[in-house]
Write an enzyme that holds these catalytic residues in place. Structure first.
Site, PDB file in Angstrom:
ATOM      1  N   SER A  10       5.353 -11.494   4.542  1.00 15.69           N
ATOM      2  CA  SER A  10       5.298 -10.007   4.490  1.00 15.69           C
ATOM      3  C   SER A  10       4.991  -9.994   2.810  1.00 15.69           C
ATOM      4  O   SER A  10       3.570 -10.463   2.545  1.00 15.69           O
ATOM      5  CB  SER A  10       6.826  -9.588   4.164  1.00 15.69           C
ATOM      6  OG  SER A  10       6.804  -8.078   4.248  1.00 15.69           O
ATOM      7  N   HIS A 151       8.563  -7.760  12.517  1.00 15.06           N
ATOM      8  CA  HIS A 151       8.204  -8.254  11.097  1.00 15.06           C
ATOM      9  C   HIS A 151       8.549  -9.528  11.086  1.00 15.06           C
ATOM     10  O   HIS A 151       8.089 -10.156  10.180  1.00 15.06           O
ATOM     11  CB  HIS A 151       8.584  -6.993  10.139  1.00 15.06           C
ATOM     12  CG  HIS A 151       7.978  -7.538   8.787  1.00 15.06           C
ATOM     13  ND1 HIS A 151       6.599  -7.359   8.720  1.00 15.06           N
ATOM     14  CD2 HIS A 151       8.760  -7.759   7.615  1.00 15.06           C
ATOM     15  CE1 HIS A 151       6.382  -7.729   7.188  1.00 15.06           C
ATOM     16  NE2 HIS A 151       7.626  -7.828   6.735  1.00 15.06           N
TER      17      HIS A 151
END
Length: 181
Positions: A10, A151
């Site tokens: 991320s 994610h």
């Protein structure tokens, strides 16, 4: 350095992207793992949750803010600063930074990531394979995209175990030459 690795996902993937595209820091690692990364800072605000991060990163559509963001966009550092591909004329290309070589790298992402679009990893891998690798600037590029998950890159513990097995296997083979010492 050939026995060291960096790993991040991320926002940490943005950090890894910056490490592997900068001439000095790219020499500090024998391998890198870039997970669900944010890599193209020019378009991030137009993809998925990216618009909500403008307070943190800035607005790439504002020329003054883009001027700053451009220096932290791994995709642009790779293609334009290192490979010398003109931002105005994509046809022009001459290696601009002879001192840069990408460490061996694995990119992981998820098709169903609802925060960082998988297009970031896809286009970076494409540029490394099609533009950097033929010039000898990206010796080993690996890519894994989970069609499920989110994610975090995996939907359940089995997928998470598979993703980490791929990651650690790549690191073991890359950093030790595959030897069991």
């Amino acid at each position: 350095p050939e026995k060291m690795a960096c790993i991040g996902g991320s926002n940490g993937g943005l950090m890894v992207g910056n490490l592997i595209t900068r001439p000095i820091s790219s020499k500090l690692f024998g391998a890198a793992v870039c997970q669900v990364p944010l890599l193209d800072m020019k378009v991030y605000s137009h993809l998925l949750a990216g618009a909500s991060w403008q307070a943190e990163y800035g607005n790439p559509d504002d020329p003054e803010e883009w001027k700053y963001l451009r220096n932290h966009s791994p995709y642009h550092l790779l293609r334009h600063d290192n490979l010398g591909i003109s931002e105005e004329n994509e046809e022009e290309s001459k290696i601009k930074n002879e001192d840069w070589t990408c460490p061996k790298v694995l990119f992981t992402t998820s098709t169903r990531d609802d925060r960082v679009h998988p297009g970031h990893a896809r286009k970076m891998v494409r540029a490394l394979l099609e533009e950097a690798q033929p010039t000898g600037k990206a010796p080993q590029v690996h890519y894994w995209e989970n069609t499920e998950g989110g994610h975090g890159g995996a939907a359940d513990n089995k997928q998470r175990a598979h993703m980490w097995a791929l990651t650690y296997s790549m690191l073991e083979q890359t950093l030790t030459g595959g030897s069991k010492k």
